[in-house]
Motif scaffolding. Structure first.
Motif, short mmCIF file in Angstrom:
data_model
loop_
_atom_site.label_atom_id
_atom_site.label_comp_id
_atom_site.label_asym_id
_atom_site.label_seq_id
_atom_site.Cartn_x
_atom_site.Cartn_y
_atom_site.Cartn_z
N ARG A 35 29.20 8.90 77.82
CA ARG A 35 29.93 8.16 76.93
C ARG A 35 29.22 6.25 77.43
NH1 ARG A 35 35.50 10.18 76.21
NH2 ARG A 35 36.45 9.30 78.26
N GLN A 36 30.32 6.05 78.50
CA GLN A 36 29.89 5.14 79.63
C GLN A 36 28.35 4.61 79.39
OE1 GLN A 36 31.62 6.61 83.23
NE2 GLN A 36 33.65 5.67 82.50
N ARG A 40 27.94 0.96 77.85
CA ARG A 40 26.40 0.23 78.42
C ARG A 40 25.54 -0.81 77.67
NH1 ARG A 40 28.64 2.13 83.76
NH2 ARG A 40 27.30 3.76 83.52
N GLN A 42 25.68 -0.79 74.62
CA GLN A 42 26.26 -1.63 73.68
C GLN A 42 26.27 -2.87 74.27
OE1 GLN A 42 29.49 -0.65 71.19
NE2 GLN A 42 28.24 0.57 70.05
N SER A 46 24.30 -6.22 73.27
CA SER A 46 25.53 -7.62 72.47
C SER A 46 25.02 -8.60 72.87
CB SER A 46 26.59 -7.41 72.92
OG SER A 46 27.62 -7.47 72.39
N LEU A 70 23.63 -1.52 67.28
CA LEU A 70 25.15 -1.61 67.75
C LEU A 70 25.62 -0.84 66.54
CD1 LEU A 70 25.53 -5.08 68.62
CD2 LEU A 70 26.17 -3.18 70.28
N ILE A 77 31.09 6.70 68.46
CA ILE A 77 31.79 6.53 69.19
C ILE A 77 33.32 7.90 69.08
CG2 ILE A 77 34.19 5.00 69.97
CD1 ILE A 77 32.37 2.78 69.51
N THR A 90 37.14 7.10 84.29
CA THR A 90 36.95 6.57 82.91
C THR A 90 38.92 5.36 82.97
OG1 THR A 90 37.92 7.08 80.90
CG2 THR A 90 38.31 8.34 82.32
N ALA A 92 39.15 4.75 79.98
CA ALA A 92 40.24 5.85 78.35
C ALA A 92 41.29 5.44 78.51
CB ALA A 92 39.00 6.20 77.71
N ILE A 96 44.62 6.51 72.81
CA ILE A 96 42.94 6.75 72.44
C ILE A 96 43.16 8.88 71.10
CG2 ILE A 96 41.11 8.17 72.15
CD1 ILE A 96 39.96 6.13 74.23
N LEU A 110 33.62 -2.11 63.83
CA LEU A 110 31.94 -1.86 64.81
C LEU A 110 30.85 -1.59 63.97
CD1 LEU A 110 30.78 -3.08 66.92
CD2 LEU A 110 30.65 -1.26 68.44
N HIS A 144 38.44 -2.49 72.68
CA HIS A 144 39.28 -2.12 74.10
C HIS A 144 40.35 -3.05 74.45
CE1 HIS A 144 34.96 -3.70 74.42
NE2 HIS A 144 34.97 -1.81 74.82
N PHE A 147 42.23 -0.19 73.85
CA PHE A 147 42.16 2.03 74.23
C PHE A 147 41.66 1.59 75.48
CE2 PHE A 147 42.65 1.69 69.49
CZ PHE A 147 43.64 2.86 69.54
N LYS A 156 36.56 1.34 87.96
CA LYS A 156 35.26 0.64 89.53
C LYS A 156 36.13 -0.35 90.58
CE LYS A 156 32.21 -0.18 84.98
NZ LYS A 156 32.21 -0.91 83.67
C1 HEC Z 1 36.80 2.55 68.87
C2 HEC Z 1 36.67 1.59 69.90
C3 HEC Z 1 35.47 0.96 71.06
C4 HEC Z 1 35.11 -0.15 70.34
C5 HEC Z 1 34.76 -0.61 68.97
C6 HEC Z 1 33.96 -0.51 70.94
N1 HEC Z 1 34.62 -0.35 72.65
FE1 HEC Z 1 33.53 -0.60 74.70
N2 HEC Z 1 34.56 0.85 75.50
C7 HEC Z 1 35.77 1.94 74.64
C8 HEC Z 1 36.67 2.69 75.81
C9 HEC Z 1 37.33 3.55 75.30
C10 HEC Z 1 35.53 1.97 77.31
C11 HEC Z 1 35.92 2.71 78.29
C12 HEC Z 1 34.83 4.32 78.27
C13 HEC Z 1 35.65 4.85 79.63
O1 HEC Z 1 35.09 4.21 80.96
O2 HEC Z 1 35.42 6.28 79.26
C14 HEC Z 1 34.89 1.20 76.66
C15 HEC Z 1 33.93 0.70 77.77
C16 HEC Z 1 33.28 -0.41 77.53
C17 HEC Z 1 32.11 -0.73 78.37
C18 HEC Z 1 32.22 0.02 79.86
C19 HEC Z 1 31.45 0.89 80.52
C20 HEC Z 1 31.64 1.24 81.87
O3 HEC Z 1 31.95 2.16 82.43
O4 HEC Z 1 30.86 0.82 82.72
C21 HEC Z 1 31.41 -1.35 78.16
C22 HEC Z 1 30.34 -2.48 78.45
C23 HEC Z 1 31.54 -1.39 76.32
N3 HEC Z 1 32.52 -0.29 76.57
C24 HEC Z 1 30.86 -2.78 75.58
C25 HEC Z 1 31.54 -2.41 74.14
C26 HEC Z 1 31.10 -3.77 73.39
C27 HEC Z 1 29.57 -4.64 73.93
C28 HEC Z 1 31.30 -2.73 71.99
C29 HEC Z 1 30.92 -3.77 71.07
C30 HEC Z 1 29.47 -3.87 70.81
C31 HEC Z 1 32.40 -2.16 72.66
N4 HEC Z 1 32.28 -1.54 73.36
C32 HEC Z 1 33.11 -1.72 71.16
C33 HEC Z 1 36.34 1.37 73.97
C34 HEC Z 1 34.94 0.69 71.78
#
Ligand code: HEC
Length: 159
Positions: A35-36, A40, A42, A46, A70, A77, A90, A92, A96, A110, A144, A147, A156
Motif C-alpha cells: 500500500r505504501q 508513492r 499517487q 501528483s 489517481l 485505498i 507503517t 497508518a 483508520i 479523492l 493524511h 489518518f 521513516k
Molecule cells: C483515504 C486516505 C488517504 C488519501 C485520500 C490519500 N492518502 Fe496517502 N496515505 C494515507 C495513509 C494512511 C498513509 C500511510 C500508509 C502506511 O504507512 O501504511 C499514506 C501514505 C502516503 C505516502 C507515503 C508512502 C510511503 O510510506 O512512502 C505518500 C507519498 C502519499 N500517501 C501520497 C498521497 C497522495 C499524493 C494522495 C492524493 C493524490 C494521497 N496520498 C491520498 C492515506 C491517504
C-alpha cells in the motif's frame, strides 16, 4: 511419557502455535509495503501533474492519464488497509480502524476530485485545471491529517 517424547511434543505444539502468527505477520508486512507503493505512485502522479502545470511543460495532454491513475488508485485505498495492519513499519493511524466510514469517505473524495480533473483537462483551460489539481491535493491532505502519522513520528524516522 518419556522425557524426550514430551519435549518433542512440546516443540511441535510451539511450532503449531507460532506458525500461523508468523505467517500472518509476514503477510501484513507485505500488505503494508504494497500500500505504501500504491501511495508513492499517487505521490509521483501528483508531482508529475504539478510539474506540467508550474513549469508549463508541453505535456498538458498527459495530465488526464495521471489524473485517471489517481482516480483508479483512490478506489484501491479502502481495500488495502485491512484490520491488523496498524503495526510495524507503517504510518497508518489506529483512527483508520476506529472510523472506517470516514476513512472510506476520504478515499471517495479523492476519487471524485481526480475524476473531475480528468474532465476539466479536456477543456484545456489551464486555470481551471490548476484549481481542480489543488482540489485533488486537498483530498490527499485531508485524509493524511486525520489518518497518517506526522513526519516526526513516521516509520521513516525509526533507526
Ligand atoms: C483515504 C486516505 C488517504 C488519501 C485520500 C490519500 N492518502 Fe496517502 N496515505 C494515507 C495513509 C494512511 C498513509 C500511510 C500508509 C502506511 O504507512 O501504511 C499514506 C501514505 C502516503 C505516502 C507515503 C508512502 C510511503 O510510506 O512512502 C505518500 C507519498 C502519499 N500517501 C501520497 C498521497 C497522495 C499524493 C494522495 C492524493 C493524490 C494521497 N496520498 C491520498 C492515506 C491517504
Amino acid at each position: 511419557m518419556k522425557p524426550a517424547r514430551a519435549l518433542h511434543l512440546l516443540g511441535l505444539m510451539a511450532l503449531v502455535l507460532t506458525f500461523p502468527f508468523a505467517a500472518f505477520a509476514q503477510e501484513n508486512t507485505a500488505v503494508i509495503k504494497y500500500r505504501q507503493d500504491v501511495m508513492r505512485s499517487q505521490g509521483a502522479h501528483s508531482a508529475a501533474i504539478k510539474e506540467i502545470i508550474t513549469s508549463k511543460l508541453p505535456y498538458g495532454d498527459q495530465i488526464a492519464a495521471h489524473a485517471k491513475s489517481l482516480a483508479d488508485t483512490a478506489n484501491m485505498i479502502a481495500e488495502i488497509f485491512p484490520e491488523g495492519t496498524d503495526k510495524g513499519k507503517t504510518d497508518a493511524m489506529p483512527a483508520i480502524w476506529n472510523d472506517m466510514a470516514k476513512f472510506k469517505a476520504g478515499a471517495e473524495a479523492l476519487n471524485k476530485a481526480a475524476t473531475k480533473l480528468v474532465q476539466v483537462v479536456s477543456s484545456g483551460d489551464m486555470k481551471a485545471i490548476d484549481t481542480q489539481y489543488k482540489a485533488v491535493g486537498k483530498a490527499c491532505g485531508d485524509c493524511h491529517k486525520s489518518f497518517r502519522k506526522d513526519k516526526k513520528d513516521s516509520y521513516k524516522e525509526m533507526k
